[in-house]
Write an enzyme that holds these catalytic residues in place. Structure first.
Site, PDB file in Angstrom:
ATOM      1  N   HIS A  39      -3.160  10.118   6.240  1.00  0.00           N
ATOM      2  CA  HIS A  39      -4.170   8.799   6.336  1.00  0.00           C
ATOM      3  C   HIS A  39      -3.843   7.757   7.348  1.00  0.00           C
ATOM      4  O   HIS A  39      -4.619   7.399   7.752  1.00  0.00           O
ATOM      5  CB  HIS A  39      -4.563   8.433   4.892  1.00  0.00           C
TER       6      HIS A  39
ATOM      7  N   PHE B 236       0.769  -1.106   0.086  1.00  0.00           N
ATOM      8  CA  PHE B 236       0.057   0.141  -0.004  1.00  0.00           C
ATOM      9  C   PHE B 236       0.937   1.410  -0.096  1.00  0.00           C
ATOM     10  O   PHE B 236       2.173   1.047   0.195  1.00  0.00           O
ATOM     11  CB  PHE B 236      -0.952   0.160   1.152  1.00  0.00           C
ATOM     12  N   SER B 237       0.391   2.395  -0.063  1.00  0.00           N
ATOM     13  CA  SER B 237       1.310   3.478  -0.272  1.00  0.00           C
ATOM     14  C   SER B 237       1.569   3.845   1.000  1.00  0.00           C
ATOM     15  O   SER B 237       2.836   4.363   1.331  1.00  0.00           O
ATOM     16  CB  SER B 237       0.288   5.111  -0.599  1.00  0.00           C
ATOM     17  N   GLU B 238       1.138   3.600   2.430  1.00  0.00           N
ATOM     18  CA  GLU B 238       1.710   3.447   3.690  1.00  0.00           C
ATOM     19  C   GLU B 238       0.968   2.276   4.617  1.00  0.00           C
ATOM     20  O   GLU B 238      -0.008   1.671   4.086  1.00  0.00           O
ATOM     21  CB  GLU B 238       1.471   4.642   4.470  1.00  0.00           C
ATOM     22  N   THR B 239       2.120   1.591   5.475  1.00  0.00           N
ATOM     23  CA  THR B 239       1.677   0.793   6.234  1.00  0.00           C
ATOM     24  C   THR B 239       2.117   1.533   7.709  1.00  0.00           C
ATOM     25  O   THR B 239       3.128   1.970   7.845  1.00  0.00           O
ATOM     26  CB  THR B 239       2.385  -0.615   6.126  1.00  0.00           C
TER      27      THR B 239
END
Length: 305
Positions: free
Chosen positions: A77, A45-48
């Site tokens: 987010h 994902f874009s961030e974890t």
């Protein structure tokens, strides 16, 4: 250690399978940076987010935020999604806000989480760092070319391209309207060649916005592109909205008081998102600002590694 619990939330949306997806890995005490990076790469994902015990016992958790390629000091987010997830674990009150403090690389971030009792949680956090302008020579013709646009399609009213950071820098580029926003064809290598660089050498991302909106109660329509590698579009970017607060105050010159702006993003991707940006203005300057949005849990499980 195996069996770490995780959850996946869609953030800045009140509906599953929209907004910006986020993986949250809990109980990460003892997991090293290399392990976090590998897991973030696996989720892709874009961030974890990785949740660790708070250093200050008065706080709720320490969190670390990783893209598939590097660690971030702060992101919107992940903050909203993690606050909702932790508040869900505590048990959301339907009458009062659940107050949390998350320790992030940028500093301690205060969050308030609410729920109507039936739908998703809504989290709002105070910006740990107010948006500041950064010096940069921005070539509008080069910006337009990297976006697949003509120079005449850049800017509206008195808004011009500018560089802002509330912890993560973004080039805020006003475009002439919704048709122009839809026509953007982002050229990552061309953008990387001309855009300002971060302290770590990464290229500042592109945040495109216009005042025309699809949702009648939204104030701005936005798109955000990462020049890579890999090149990708982000469906909802709280850190960009935080940086954008500086451009709003600089160009719109709002009167003193509290100003609420809903920002729509991700529509061109089929991942519609809504971000609430509140700015407290005093003496013509930002005194404080907040980012808020919903988050919906769509999956949960345990890691076998």
């Amino acid at each position: 250690m195996s069996g770490r619990r995780y959850a996946i939330y869609d953030v800045f949306t009140d509906k599953a399978l929209a907004g910006n997806p986020l993986a949250i890995v809990f109980d990460c005490d003892g997991l090293d940076q290399a392990g976090m990076q590998a897991i973030a790469r696996e989720f892709n994902f874009s961030e974890t987010v990785f949740v660790e015990p708070a250093r200050n016992p008065a706080h709720n958790a320490a969190i670390r935020i990783f893209t598939p390629h590097y660690e971030m000091p702060f992101a919107g987010h992940p903050t909203v999604g993690t606050a909702v997830a932790l508040a869900n674990d505590i048990g959301l009150s339907h009458d009062t806000a659940t107050l949390l403090v998350l320790e992030e690389k940028i500093g301690d971030v205060r969050c308030a989480v609410t729920s109507d009792g039936a739908g998703p949680g809504f989290a709002e956090f105070d910006l740990p760092q107010l948006s500041e302008p950064l010096d940069a020579e921005l070539d509008e013709a080069a910006i337009a070319a990297a976006l697949g646009l003509g120079p005449h399609q850049i800017g509206f009213e008195n808004h011009r391209p500018s560089l802002w950071s509330a912890g993560v820098p973004f080039v805020a580029v006003p475009v002439a309207g919704l048709d122009v926003a839809a026509a953007i064809r982002f050229d990552g290598p061309a953008w990387a060649e001309m855009a300002p660089k971060r302290d770590n050498g990464a290229v500042a991302c592109a945040y495109l916005y216009c005042r025309d909106t699809i949702g009648h109660d939204n104030a701005f329509h936005a798109r955000m592109f990462v020049p890579g590698p890999p090149v990708y579009e982000d469906p909802a970017t709280g850190s960009a909205a935080a940086a954008f607060s500086g451009a709003i105050v600089a160009f719109d010159q709002p009167q003193d008081g509290v100003h609420t702006h809903w920002i729509e993003q991700g529509i061109e991707m089929g991942r519609a998102s809504r971000i609430r940006l509140e700015i407290d203005v005093a003496n013509g300057k930002t005194r404080s600002a907040r980012i808020g949005g919903h988050a919906v849990r769509v999956a949960e499980g345990t890691l076998a590694v």
